[in-house]
Every structure is written in structure tokens, then in C-alpha cells.
Design a protein around this motif. Structure first.
Motif, PDB file in Angstrom:
ATOM      1  N   PHE A   1       0.889  -1.226  -0.052  1.00 24.65           N
ATOM      2  CA  PHE A   1       0.044  -0.006   0.091  1.00 24.65           C
ATOM      3  C   PHE A   1       0.773   1.306   0.049  1.00 24.65           C
ATOM      4  CE2 PHE A   1      -1.803   3.450   2.451  1.00 24.65           C
ATOM      5  CZ  PHE A   1      -2.650   3.714   1.750  1.00 24.65           C
ATOM      6  N   GLN A   2       0.175   2.231  -0.675  1.00 27.97           N
ATOM      7  CA  GLN A   2       0.987   3.667  -0.634  1.00 27.97           C
ATOM      8  C   GLN A   2      -0.003   4.539  -0.927  1.00 27.97           C
ATOM      9  OE1 GLN A   2       3.936   4.551   0.805  1.00 27.97           O
ATOM     10  NE2 GLN A   2       3.093   6.566   0.578  1.00 27.97           N
ATOM     11  N   SER A   3      -0.016   5.887  -0.206  1.00 30.99           N
ATOM     12  CA  SER A   3      -0.878   7.022  -0.443  1.00 30.99           C
ATOM     13  C   SER A   3       0.254   7.851  -1.618  1.00 30.99           C
ATOM     14  CB  SER A   3      -1.129   7.925   0.469  1.00 30.99           C
ATOM     15  OG  SER A   3      -2.078   7.300   1.594  1.00 30.99           O
ATOM     16  N   VAL A   4      -0.407   8.250  -2.667  1.00 31.04           N
ATOM     17  CA  VAL A   4       0.272   8.834  -3.738  1.00 31.04           C
ATOM     18  C   VAL A   4      -0.756  10.271  -4.037  1.00 31.04           C
ATOM     19  CG1 VAL A   4       1.384   6.708  -4.578  1.00 31.04           C
ATOM     20  CG2 VAL A   4      -1.012   7.551  -5.609  1.00 31.04           C
ATOM     21  N   ALA A   5       0.121  11.317  -4.738  1.00 29.82           N
ATOM     22  CA  ALA A   5      -0.572  12.407  -5.365  1.00 29.82           C
ATOM     23  C   ALA A   5       0.132  12.848  -6.502  1.00 29.82           C
ATOM     24  CB  ALA A   5       0.010  13.517  -4.076  1.00 29.82           C
ATOM     25  N   GLY A   6      -0.376  14.031  -6.984  1.00 31.43           N
ATOM     26  CA  GLY A   6       0.112  14.475  -8.418  1.00 31.43           C
ATOM     27  C   GLY A   6       1.163  15.352  -8.606  1.00 31.43           C
ATOM     28  N   SER A   7       1.934  15.369  -7.758  1.00 27.53           N
ATOM     29  CA  SER A   7       3.138  16.000  -8.186  1.00 27.53           C
ATOM     30  C   SER A   7       4.367  15.451  -7.422  1.00 27.53           C
ATOM     31  CB  SER A   7       3.139  17.761  -7.730  1.00 27.53           C
ATOM     32  OG  SER A   7       3.125  17.640  -6.336  1.00 27.53           O
ATOM     33  N   GLU A   8       5.593  15.681  -7.804  1.00 34.41           N
ATOM     34  CA  GLU A   8       6.868  14.872  -7.007  1.00 34.41           C
ATOM     35  C   GLU A   8       6.963  15.798  -5.687  1.00 34.41           C
ATOM     36  OE1 GLU A   8      11.670  14.848  -7.531  1.00 34.41           O
ATOM     37  OE2 GLU A   8      10.338  15.684  -9.414  1.00 34.41           O
ATOM     38  N   LYS A   9       6.728  16.924  -5.584  1.00 35.74           N
ATOM     39  CA  LYS A   9       6.920  17.608  -4.338  1.00 35.74           C
ATOM     40  C   LYS A   9       5.923  16.870  -3.234  1.00 35.74           C
ATOM     41  CE  LYS A   9       6.482  21.930  -1.909  1.00 35.74           C
ATOM     42  NZ  LYS A   9       6.354  23.442  -2.110  1.00 35.74           N
ATOM     43  N   ALA A  10       4.572  16.924  -3.879  1.00 34.48           N
ATOM     44  CA  ALA A  10       3.796  16.050  -2.861  1.00 34.48           C
ATOM     45  C   ALA A  10       3.812  14.703  -2.350  1.00 34.48           C
ATOM     46  CB  ALA A  10       2.310  15.987  -3.354  1.00 34.48           C
ATOM     47  N   ASN A  11       4.533  14.000  -3.461  1.00 34.01           N
ATOM     48  CA  ASN A  11       4.668  12.388  -3.135  1.00 34.01           C
ATOM     49  C   ASN A  11       6.003  12.485  -2.223  1.00 34.01           C
ATOM     50  OD1 ASN A  11       2.718  10.944  -4.531  1.00 34.01           O
ATOM     51  ND2 ASN A  11       3.984  11.383  -6.436  1.00 34.01           N
ATOM     52  N   ARG A  12       6.768  13.417  -2.308  1.00 31.64           N
ATOM     53  CA  ARG A  12       7.843  13.403  -1.289  1.00 31.64           C
ATOM     54  C   ARG A  12       7.619  13.580   0.188  1.00 31.64           C
ATOM     55  NH1 ARG A  12      12.877  12.647  -3.518  1.00 31.64           N
ATOM     56  NH2 ARG A  12      12.953  12.910  -5.764  1.00 31.64           N
ATOM     57  N   GLY A  13       6.376  14.249   0.219  1.00 31.18           N
ATOM     58  CA  GLY A  13       5.865  14.822   1.458  1.00 31.18           C
ATOM     59  C   GLY A  13       5.222  13.152   1.965  1.00 31.18           C
ATOM     60  N   PHE A  14       4.810  12.358   1.180  1.00 29.92           N
ATOM     61  CA  PHE A  14       4.515  11.060   1.754  1.00 29.92           C
ATOM     62  C   PHE A  14       5.546   9.882   1.965  1.00 29.92           C
ATOM     63  CE2 PHE A  14       0.403  11.734  -0.665  1.00 29.92           C
ATOM     64  CZ  PHE A  14      -0.442  11.867   0.428  1.00 29.92           C
ATOM     65  N   GLY A  15       6.927  10.738   1.546  1.00 34.27           N
ATOM     66  CA  GLY A  15       8.058  10.007   1.612  1.00 34.27           C
ATOM     67  C   GLY A  15       8.557   8.856   0.582  1.00 34.27           C
ATOM     68  N   VAL A  16       7.911   8.999  -0.417  1.00 32.01           N
ATOM     69  CA  VAL A  16       7.869   8.277  -1.641  1.00 32.01           C
ATOM     70  C   VAL A  16       8.338   9.056  -2.899  1.00 32.01           C
ATOM     71  CG1 VAL A  16       6.473   6.565  -0.882  1.00 32.01           C
ATOM     72  CG2 VAL A  16       5.583   8.236  -2.456  1.00 32.01           C
ATOM     73  N   ASP A  17       9.042   8.353  -3.874  1.00 29.55           N
ATOM     74  CA  ASP A  17       9.165   8.719  -5.402  1.00 29.55           C
ATOM     75  C   ASP A  17       8.790   7.765  -6.067  1.00 29.55           C
ATOM     76  OD1 ASP A  17      11.396   7.410  -5.172  1.00 29.55           O
ATOM     77  OD2 ASP A  17      12.676   8.992  -5.041  1.00 29.55           O
ATOM     78  N   ILE A  18       8.787   7.786  -7.616  1.00 30.62           N
ATOM     79  CA  ILE A  18       8.543   6.953  -8.305  1.00 30.62           C
ATOM     80  C   ILE A  18       9.594   5.704  -8.364  1.00 30.62           C
ATOM     81  CG2 ILE A  18       8.337   6.091 -10.821  1.00 30.62           C
ATOM     82  CD1 ILE A  18       7.165   8.797 -11.242  1.00 30.62           C
ATOM     83  N   SER A  19      10.865   5.920  -8.116  1.00 27.80           N
ATOM     84  CA  SER A  19      11.851   4.930  -7.909  1.00 27.80           C
ATOM     85  C   SER A  19      11.563   3.943  -6.911  1.00 27.80           C
ATOM     86  CB  SER A  19      13.090   5.428  -8.035  1.00 27.80           C
ATOM     87  OG  SER A  19      14.006   4.734  -7.556  1.00 27.80           O
ATOM     88  N   LEU A  20      11.012   4.599  -5.691  1.00 22.76           N
ATOM     89  CA  LEU A  20      10.780   3.730  -4.479  1.00 22.76           C
ATOM     90  C   LEU A  20       9.725   2.878  -4.551  1.00 22.76           C
ATOM     91  CD1 LEU A  20      11.478   3.102  -1.555  1.00 22.76           C
ATOM     92  CD2 LEU A  20      10.250   4.951  -0.941  1.00 22.76           C
ATOM     93  N   LEU A  21       8.405   3.542  -5.255  1.00 22.75           N
ATOM     94  CA  LEU A  21       7.379   2.749  -5.850  1.00 22.75           C
ATOM     95  C   LEU A  21       7.661   1.357  -6.774  1.00 22.75           C
ATOM     96  CD1 LEU A  21       4.761   5.597  -6.366  1.00 22.75           C
ATOM     97  CD2 LEU A  21       5.102   4.066  -4.295  1.00 22.75           C
ATOM     98  N   LYS A  22       8.612   1.745  -7.424  1.00 23.83           N
ATOM     99  CA  LYS A  22       9.139   0.561  -8.384  1.00 23.83           C
ATOM    100  C   LYS A  22       9.568  -0.391  -7.595  1.00 23.83           C
ATOM    101  CE  LYS A  22       9.537   3.241 -12.707  1.00 23.83           C
ATOM    102  NZ  LYS A  22      10.758   3.594 -13.817  1.00 23.83           N
ATOM    103  N   GLU A  23      10.501  -0.079  -6.520  1.00 25.90           N
ATOM    104  CA  GLU A  23      11.251  -0.961  -5.774  1.00 25.90           C
ATOM    105  C   GLU A  23      10.010  -1.787  -4.878  1.00 25.90           C
ATOM    106  OE1 GLU A  23      14.494  -1.148  -1.776  1.00 25.90           O
ATOM    107  OE2 GLU A  23      14.051   0.819  -3.118  1.00 25.90           O
TER     108      GLU A  23
END
Length: 410
Positions: A213-235
Motif C-alpha cells: 500500500f501507498q498514498s500517492v499524489a499528483g506532483s513529485e513534491k507532494a509524493n516526497r511529502g508522503f516519503g516516496v518517489d517513483i523509484s521507491l514505488l518501483k522497488e
């Protein structure tokens, strides 16, 4: 809060008329958030398929609405243009469509996914049995989960929002859920809704993780606020798939979104919250998720003021997610300080059932005692199945998955 709302109905109508005349190609030539500064924008650009876009490339936003509503624009045509549509195009057309239009289109677009069972077939609705416990007490979790199971809730997932981000507690919860599922021979999947970093650690330690599971949002900055980026989601996606706990090729990701996520983090870059929400779906669809849900009223009246706005947002999110090929559901909910009530939730649930929503969340008594907001009860799912004839899956159908009527299984 963003300072970009229309100053009344006349200005809103003028904006809708201008938007309706905008060519779809304009969205490909001008980014709302520059790719130079945002990885979500880069992903949207990289994943756009010109061949899929070709059948609608000459249309304006208004003409896209007309094309979507044509009787001959059925599931196959909608599926064919999925990767030709960008989130911004989909958000734009939703802004000029009334609820009835969005419901009519949503019900034509089916997205079928599988793990241990099948979710998203026509005429069916699934549920998440959400049993949150303020202290993560094992007995409390199981007792409440069984309460939902007795009402037929949990065929989409039995999911727990943990009270902490502790890896130890995460492993205890997923182990508890998995043991209960096996003992009771429940043909479903389970999930502890901790962050992907915790899930990855748990998988490395051999925990029985079904869904990541992960919460995601519509910008890189917002996702970093969730502690993730696309690379981490791929992992995280690769870690989940490595366990092979579902059917061969099954989806392992569960994403949560919500209008207001980017705005509340000051990560919206002047873009309206509904478009930012739809951009979050571009992040989610990269990973072929089993489940995606928008927590439509969870962020409170600062973002969606009353029941009418929550209803509109729920139908918008479901419509936009379906057009982008996601297995959408809506957390039909509101906070206690919003100008909304359970009748608003009844209305939204009924409209979503008409629109072909894949699944909804249900909790005991329609009140989440940990997150402190109002949602749907297990009885509401019974209403969907008995009154609206949205059926649950048969056990035989799980053992021998039903034909998908030509619908691609994600």
C-alpha cells in the motif's frame, strides 16, 4: 484555498465554455507543471501513446465529451484510447460534464483485476473490510474483521490502517490477517496500510504481504511529502511481486489518493485540486494496481466544503480514474466538521453503484473509531447487493474465474 475558484456561476460558465473549445492537442504542447521540475510530469509525457491518441487527436474538450457519450463509444473504444489520454485531458472534460454524463461514461468502462479473486466484472461490487483499531490490538482487529465478514464485507481486501509505522507491528498485523484468512479459508487478500518503506522491510524479513500500500499524489513534491518517489514505488512493486502470493501475473499494489492532498502540502503549483488528483492516477496506473481508492471527503471542508461538493468530487474521481484505466473505488466519507451527513453518503453510494464502481470501504457502524471520520457500514454493502442488484462474487467463481466478456484483465 488555492485562490483559483470561479467568482460565481457566470464566471464558472465562461470558464467551462472556454475549456470546451480547447483542443486536446493543447495539453500535449503546454505542461501545467514543468517536466524540468517534476517527475510526475515527465512520466505523463513519457507514457503518452500517440497511436492511442490518434482517434481523438482532432477533438476539442467539448467534442471529447460528445464522443464519450456516443452509444457506439463502448468499452472497447474507451480501453483503446486509455494511454492516449493524459490526466489533464480527463480532468478537463470532467469539468464540463454533469454527474449524469460522468456516470453514463463510467459504467461503460470496466477495469478487471485479480489476486486471489476477481474484482471489477460488470454487475458486481466488492468491499474492503476496514477494521482499524486505535491501539492495533490483535483481538480487536480480528473481532471487528469477523463482524464485517459476517456481513459479506472483505472480498476486495481486508485492510488495516496501522496506528504506528513500526515494522514489528506491521509484520504482526499481516501475519495475523494471513493466519485468519487461511484458517477461515477466505478467498480474499489482506493488507496492512503502512508505508512502502515498512512493507519492503517486512517483505525482506519474510512477512506474508499480499498487497503493498501507498498514498500517492499528483506532483513529485507532494509524493516526497508522503516519503516516496517513483523509484521507491518501483522497488516496492518488485518486492511485492517477488512473493508470488496471488494468481500468476496478479496485481500487488494498492494506492490511495484524495482531492486536496497536493494542495494541503502546498505542492499543487497553482493547479486546481481535481486536476492534481487526476495526475495522481498517472502515478498509480504505472504499477497495474489491484485497487485504487480516493478518500473523497477525508481532507475536510477546507477542500470539499459540503455534501454536494463531496458527491461531485466522488463521481469526478471515479470517472477520471476509470478513463485512465484504473480499478477505481471511492471511500464514501466525510469528517465530523464538514457540512455533510449520512444521507449525502447514501446518495453518493447509490450514484457510484450506478456508475459501476469496483469496490467501496465499509466499517462497523459507518464510523472509523481510529481515523475519526464517517464512512459506510457493512450494511450499506448489503443494500448495494440486494436493492441495486450489485452482486458479490460466488465462491465457485473464485476457484474458476469467470469470463471477462472480452475485458482485459490487469
Amino acid at each position: 484555498m488555492a485562490g483559483i475558484a470561479a467568482d460565481g456561476p457566470l464566471e464558472r460558465l465562461a470558464a467551462q465554455m472556454a475549456l470546451a473549445d480547447l483542443p486536446l492537442k493543447a495539453f500535449l504542447g503546454e505542461e501545467l507543471i514543468s517536466s524540468d521540475d517534476d517527475e510526475v510530469s515527465r512520466q505523463i509525457a513519457a507514457r503518452h501513446d500517440p497511436a492511442a491518441f490518434a482517434p481523438i487527436s482532432s477533438l476539442t474538450v467539448g467534442e471529447l465529451r460528445e464522443w464519450l457519450l456516443r452509444p457506439e463509444t463502448a468499452h472497447d473504444r474507451l480501453e483503446a484510447v486509455t494511454w492516449g489520454l493524459t490526466p489533464e485531458m480527463v480532468a478537463a472534460v470532467s469539468k464540463i460534464m454533469p454527474l449524469q454524463d460522468m456516470i453514463a461514461v463510467s459504467t461503460k468502462r470496466r477495469v478487471v483485476t485479480r489476486f486471489r479473486n476477481t474484482i471489477g466484472l460488470a454487475g458486481r461490487i466488492s468491499t474492503r473490510n476496514q477494521r482499524n483499531q486505535p491501539t492495533d490490538d490483535s483481538r480487536g482487529i480480528i473481532a471487528s474483521a469477523i463482524d464485517g465478514l459476517l456481513m459479506g464485507s472483505g472480498d476486495a481486501v481486508i485492510g488495516i490502517n496501522p496506528a504506528t509505522d513500526s515494522t514489528k507491528d506491521y509484520i504482526r498485523i499481516v501475519s495475523l490477517l494471513d493466519e485468519s484468512r487461511e484458517k477461515l479459508a477466505i478467498p480474499t487478500q489482506t493488507c496492512c496500510l503502512g508505508p512502502v518503506t515498512t512493507a519492503i522491510q517486512a517483505i525482506e524479513r519474510g512477512a506474508p504481504v499480499d498487497l503493498v500500500f501507498q498514498s500517492v499524489a499528483g506532483s513529485e513534491k507532494a509524493n516526497r511529502g508522503f516519503g516516496v518517489d517513483i523509484s521507491l514505488l518501483k522497488e516496492a512493486h518488485e518486492a511485492g511481486r517477488s512473493l508470488n502470493r496471488g494468481m500468476p501475473g496478479s496485481s500487488v499494489m494498492y494506492f490511495e489518493t484524495g482531492q486536496g492532498a497536493a494542495l494541503s502540502a502546498d505542492a499543487h503549483f497553482g493547479v486546481d485540486q481535481q486536476t492534481m488528483e487526476t495526475r495522481a492516477y498517472a502515478v498509480a496506473r504505472e504499477f497495474d494496481p489491484l485497487l485504487v481508492n480516493t478518500v473523497v471527503g477525508f481532507f475536510g471542508p477546507e477542500y470539499l466544503f459540503n455534501g454536494k461538493q463531496i458527491i461531485r468530487a466522488g463521481i469526478e474521481d471515479h470517472f477520471c480514474g476509470k478513463l485512465l484505466g484504473l480499478p477505481m473505488r471511492v471511500d464514501v466519507c466525510y469528517t465530523n466538521h464538514a457540512d455533510a451527513d449520512q444521507e449525502d453518503m447514501d446518495t453518493l453510494l447509490t450514484l457510484l453503484c450506478a456508475a459501476g464502481v469496483n469496490f467501496v470501504i465499509t466499517v462497523p457502524g459507518a464510523e472509523d473509531i481510529m481515523l475519526n471520520y464517517q464512512s459506510l457500514s457493512h450494511h450499506d454493502a448489503v443494500y448495494c447487493r440486494e436493492t441495486l442488484k450489485r452482486l458479490q462474487y460466488e465462491v465457485a467463481e473464485i476457484a474458476n474465474p469467470a469470463p471477462t466478456d472480452g475485458v482485459e484483465v490487469r
